[in-house]
Design a protein around this motif. Structure first.
Motif, short mmCIF file in Angstrom:
data_model
loop_
_atom_site.label_atom_id
_atom_site.label_comp_id
_atom_site.label_asym_id
_atom_site.label_seq_id
_atom_site.Cartn_x
_atom_site.Cartn_y
_atom_site.Cartn_z
N THR A 13 23.52 10.29 -51.55
CA THR A 13 24.16 10.64 -50.29
C THR A 13 25.45 11.42 -50.56
O THR A 13 26.16 11.12 -51.51
CB THR A 13 24.47 9.39 -49.44
N CYS B 76 27.89 11.31 -48.49
CA CYS B 76 28.89 10.62 -47.69
C CYS B 76 30.11 10.25 -48.54
O CYS B 76 29.99 9.72 -49.64
CB CYS B 76 28.30 9.36 -47.08
N CYS C 260 33.92 9.87 -41.74
CA CYS C 260 32.89 10.18 -40.76
C CYS C 260 33.49 10.65 -39.44
O CYS C 260 33.75 9.85 -38.55
CB CYS C 260 32.00 8.97 -40.55
N CYS D 182 31.34 15.32 -45.17
CA CYS D 182 30.20 15.69 -46.01
C CYS D 182 29.52 16.99 -45.62
O CYS D 182 28.75 17.55 -46.40
CB CYS D 182 29.17 14.56 -46.03
N ILE E 32 22.49 13.11 -40.43
CA ILE E 32 23.06 11.79 -40.72
C ILE E 32 22.15 10.70 -40.15
O ILE E 32 21.87 9.70 -40.83
CB ILE E 32 24.49 11.67 -40.16
#
Length: 67
Positions: free
Chosen positions: A5, A7, A11, A23, A30
């Motif tokens: 990921t 991430c 967020c 990201c 997502i």
């Protein structure tokens, strides 16, 4: 975070580009991330640096883990 990921635990979606500031993924990416096959996740991750650069968004470093 896992290598599977992109991430970085930042967020927030940029209202102008609709990309995550952390990201570079879109909300639909997502949302389906864990349903994607590994190859599809890697293909998306390969696009993210260029996508972020084109959008004028600087990558944000991952948040340090708390003890």
């Amino acid at each position: 975070m896992s290598k599977e990921t992109p991430c970085v635990a930042v967020c927030m979606i940029d209202p102008r580009t609709k990309l995550c500031f952390g990201c570079g993924r879109t909300l639909p990416e997502i949302a389906r991330w864990h349903a994607m096959e590994s190859a599809e996740r890697h293909a998306v991750m390969a696009l993210l640096p260029g996508r972020m650069a084109e959008a004028g968004l600087a990558p944000i470093a991952a948040s340090p883990k708390r003890a």
